[in-house]
Every structure is written in C-alpha cells, then in structure tokens.
Design an enzyme around this catalytic site. Structure first.
Site, PDB file in Angstrom:
ATOM      1  N   LYS A 170       0.847  -1.200   0.000  1.00 24.50           N
ATOM      2  CA  LYS A 170       0.000   0.000   0.000  1.00 24.50           C
ATOM      3  C   LYS A 170       0.879   1.245   0.000  1.00 24.50           C
ATOM      4  CE  LYS A 170      -3.896  -1.716   2.774  1.00 24.50           C
ATOM      5  NZ  LYS A 170      -4.977  -1.550   1.794  1.00 24.50           N
ATOM      6  N   ARG A 196     -10.353 -11.401   2.017  1.00 21.50           N
ATOM      7  CA  ARG A 196     -11.222 -12.448   1.469  1.00 21.50           C
ATOM      8  C   ARG A 196     -10.500 -13.797   1.468  1.00 21.50           C
ATOM      9  NH1 ARG A 196     -11.682  -9.123  -4.040  1.00 21.50           N
ATOM     10  NH2 ARG A 196     -11.211  -7.490  -2.532  1.00 21.50           N
TER      11      ARG A 196
END
Ligand code: BES
Ligand code: ZN
Ligand code: ZN
Length: 511
Positions: A289, A363
């Site tokens: 990120k 996920r």
C-alpha cells in the site's frame, strides 16, 4: 461513572449540570421545560429568543441558574425535528462531552413521561451514550494526560424519570453498561498499535475471555495445525510475516455443564458462527500500500475484535444459541517469504485461489474461516470484515455494506442494525459479476480486475465459500474507524462498530 435512575423533582436535584432536550420548531416550551422556565423566571424562553436557539440536532444553549433551582447549571440540547430526532444515546454523549467544560462531577438528564417500554429503551441508550461519549483511548499517553483524564471524569450520571418506578429501569442501566463495555473493549483492541496487537496477542485476549466465563471454550490452531487442516489460504497470507498466525475458535455453550463435566448438548439449538477478519496489520504485502493508506491499517482486525467483544459479554446476553467465534489472525507483510502475485493457494474446502493482488488478503483468510464454519455445520454465518476501500467509496465512512445470500437473514440483520443505531445498507450480490472473479488458472481469483463494484466482487468471492448456509457479510471498512467526529458517542479512531448490531441480533431488545 455511576449511572442511576431517580424519580424526583428535577428542580431540586443538586447536579453540577442538568440537561433537558427541546425539539426543533416548537412554538412554545412544553411540559418540564416550561416548568424549568417558570422556576428560572422566564430566562430559558428569553434566552431561546435572544440567542436564536432553534432546537436543531446537537444545538446547545447554556443557562445560568443563579441559585434559583438546585442544579448549578442547565444546558438545553437541541433534539431536531420530533419525527426524526436525535436519539437518547447521542443526547447523553453530547451532554457528557459538554459537561467536561465545567468539570461537572454529577450530570442529570431529565426525560419526559413515556410508556415503560420506551423508557427502558431510553435508559439503555442514555447509559450507552454517557459511557461511550466519555471514552478516550489514553493507554499510550503520558502520566500527566492520564491524570487529567481521571480528574475530568464524571462521577455520576443521573436519569430523572417520571411515571415509572426507578427500580423497574435498573436492568436497563445494566444492559446499557454491558453494551457500552463491549464497544469500548473493541475500541481498545483496535486502537492498540499493530506491533503490540499481534496475532499472538489476539489469542491472549481470547484466552482471558475463557477465564472469565465457564461457558466459553477456546481452540487455537497454530501454523502446524493449519497445515494439517489444509488452511492453505490463511497460510498463504501469513507467509510474509515474522509473527506467527493463529486461527481462533471460540465457542459459547448455552447449556450448563453436566455433572460428568461435559456440556449438555442440545442438538435443537441453532449454531451461529460469527466470523471476524483478523489482519492485525495490512501493509498490502508485496502489492504494498502507499504509506498514507497504511497509516490506519492496524484497524484491519476490527471484525475479529468485534467477535472478541461479543464473547466478552456473551454470558450476560445469554442467547439460546450455540455461538461460535472464528478469527483468522495474521499480519499481511511483504518479505522474501511473502506470497507473490500470481501464486495459487488452496483453501480448506479445496477450492483454489489465484492471488493476483496480495492486498486483497481479507477475502483469502476468510475463505478458510468460512469453509471451517460450513464444515462445522453452521446454521447461520455472519462475517464482519474491513474488507474493501470500494465499500467506503460506495457508502462513505458511517455505513457498512450488508450482503446476504438469504433474504430472511438479511432482513433480520437489517432490523437489528436499525434498532441498534448502527447504519448498514444492503448491497446486491449481482450474479453477472461472478465472471469478474473467474480465474484462468484456478477456481477463483482474488480481485475483480478493475471493473468497479469492488465491494460486490469481494462479497461474491466470500459467497463461494459459504455454500448454501444462510450468510450475511458486513463490510465495515468505513465505519470501523472514525476520521472525524460525526457522532458524539463515537470518538476519533476505533469505533467498535458492529458490536451493537450483533447484540441486537443475539438478544433483541425489540418487541
Ligand atoms: N484492509 C483493506 C480494506 C480497507 C481499506 C479497510 C481502507 C479500511 C480502510 C483490504 O485488505 C484491501 O486492501 N482491499 C483492497 C482490495 C483491492 C486490492 C482489490 C482495496 O479495497 O483497495
Ligand atoms: Zn489489503
Ligand atoms: Zn485488509
């Protein structure tokens, strides 16, 4: 802070600060506010005129009492339009925040006559608001700041009622306290810096919970056990981190232990699985990120923290359900050992996942947790996850995305959210978007490929791992963390969002 309900003449109660609410657009002061105005020789009505006080939500009007009544000071709080007015939780939080300006130790709120059911709900909400509005995360502050916080603490919060005997409202105070404590417990966990809130530490917190309640048992899988159980998805995300991952499985046994030491099994009881994303720090992994986006990524275990928060009060909630809490816990870090874009992981249910972006790790770890819940024959699965930035794009910072494969369960969670005051909005599991997460080399891929609908494709990914089990997914990426103070009861930083929805779900206060 001690919270009490009293049935007394509010004009004679010597509080440091008395608060009353006024609706917007009322032509004339009514009921006890008119009484207050009269006792103060009409100061309230003239101040309302002079100051242009409209009664808009959270508007504040300070009134000096000059010794004419027992409360030292009075504050009028705008409640907004009567039809959609400020809830008592927020009113109490506005009041306790304001009271700090005057170093008030005893704060009283006068509330009007209402049915017993309404009063009970108001007392729960006021208690929650008084406690949640006073919350401050000070663990890492210096001694001086801590002492200042102690010094400013409100000692007593008094709710002055009419009509109902106060002792009938005592259980509502306990409920409010219980709820607020669970929310603050979660805020503390999520606010803790990631280097201290490691997966190991999450396990320690879970262990503490089992010490506090005989009805909670705990199973923790370490890496070796995860390998044995084929939790290849969680293991793939954990590969890059020096901190060992853990899979936490808490279980609440609703029935008492029998004399043989075993829990009496009641096969009729439904099994509810609460699943929380437990990424204690999300750097993005090799799909790193940008630094700005990483700043708040200690929040990425907020879903897991909510599960721990519910277990911290589950005995008091006393649901007639077998409640399980699952938290796949790991950091998401880059390193020479980290999972690489293009890698393929095999989840516990043997489905293969092409990991194209290591930052879509939530996920992936949930794939194993959901598979585990299905293997354990869950009747209901509710997951909470700070899953996607897209959900913040779609719904902003105050609203969680709700996705469900079961209309009835979806409605139930929607209702629980409405009663709790936490905002959710149902989003569609558009079946045509399923093709966006089709992989050429595995059963499924972990990103949608830049076609928009990022929170939907993430939810569709999860859906692949719950089979036919009724399931609700709450994407709490927005409301888990507050960048600005929208609500007085929700301070900056970790919010504890989701706790109140689950409390309502497990122990409805609705009629
Ligand atoms: N933990 C983040 C989601 C998030 C973003 C939570 C902002 C709270 C605030 C999640 O793991 C993530 O990085 N998601 C990516 C997915 C993308 C790579 C497909 C995102 O939403 O950008
Ligand atoms: Zn991520
Ligand atoms: Zn994440």
């Amino acid at each position: 802070m001690i919270v009490r309900v009293l049935k007394t003449d509010f004009l004679k109660y010597p509080a440091d600060l008395l608060a009353v609410g006024v609706f917007e657009g009322e032509k004339q002061l009514k009921g006890f506010v008119a009484e207050l105005d009269k006792a103060l020789g009409g100061i309230v009505s003239s101040l309302i005129k002079d100051e242009g006080f409209k009664g808009k939500e959270r508007e504040i009007l300070f009134v000096q009492t000059h010794g004419r009544i027992a409360p030292k000071r009075v504050v009028i709080i705008g409640l907004g339009k009567q039809k959609n007015s400020l809830c008592p939780r927020e009113m109490a939080a506005v009041v306790v925040k304001y009271a700090k300006n005057y170093d008030a130790k005893t704060v009283a709120v006068k509330i009007g006559k209402a049915s017993a059911a309404k009063l009970k709900k108001s007392v729960v909400d006021l208690t929650e608001g008084a406690l949640l509005g006073s919350y401050k995360y000070i663990t890492y502050h210096g001694q001086e700041a801590q002492a200042e916080h102690e010094r400013k603490k409100i000692e007593e919060f008094i709710i002055i009622v009419d009509g109902v005997e106060p002792r009938r409202l005592v259980p509502s105070i306990s409920d409010g306290k219980r709820n607020a404590e669970a929310v603050m417990f979660v805020r503390n966990l999520v606010n803790t810096p990631a280097s201290d809130m490691t997966p190991r530490h999450m396990v320690d917190v879970a262990k503490e919970l089992t010490k506090k309640s005989k009805r909670i048992t705990l199973e923790v899988f370490d890496e070796k056990e995860m390998h044995r159980r084929n939790m290849g998805a969680l293991l793939a995300v954990a590969k890059g981190s020096d901190e060992p991952p853990y899979f936490i499985h808490l279980k609440y046994h609703p029935s008492h232990k029998a004399s043989n030491g075993k829990y009496a099994q009641n096969s009729k009881l439904k099994k509810v699985f609460l699943v929380g994303k437990g990424i204690t720090f999300d750097s993005g992994g090799l799909s790193l990120k940008p630094s700005k986006h990483m700043e708040s990524m200690k929040t990425d275990m907020a879903g897991g923290a909510v599960v721990l928060g519910i277990f911290s009060i589950i005995e008091a909630l006393n649901p007639s359900l077998e409640v399980h809490g699952l938290i796949p816990c790991t950091e998401n870090m880059p390193s020479g050992k980290a999972a690489k874009p293009g890698d393929i992981a095999r989840a516990m249910n043997s489905k293969t996942i092409e990991i194209l972006n290591t930052d879509a790790e939530g996920r992936v770890v949930l794939a194993d947790a959901l598979s585990f819940a299905v293997a354990e024959k869950a009747d209901t699965i509710i997951d909470l996850a700070t899953l996607t930035g897209s959900c913040i794009e779609a719904l902003g910072e105050e609203v969680a995305g709700l996705f469900s494969n079961n209309a009835k369960l979806g409605r139930e969670l929607n209702k629980a959210a409405e009663a709790s005051g936490e905002y959710v909005w149902e989003m569609p599991l558009v079946k045509e978007y399923q093709s966006l997460i089709k992989s050429k080399v595995a059963d499924i891929k972990n990103i949608g490929g830049g076609h928009g609908a990022g929170s939907i494709t993430a939810a569709l990914f999860l859906k692949e791992f719950v089979g036919e089990t009724p399931w609700v997914h709450l994407d709490i990426a927005g409301p888990a963390w507050a960048e600005k103070e929208t609500f007085a009861s929700v301070p900056l930083g970790a919010t504890g969002f989701g706790v109140r929805i689950l409390i309502e779900f497990l122990h409805p206060s609705r009629p």
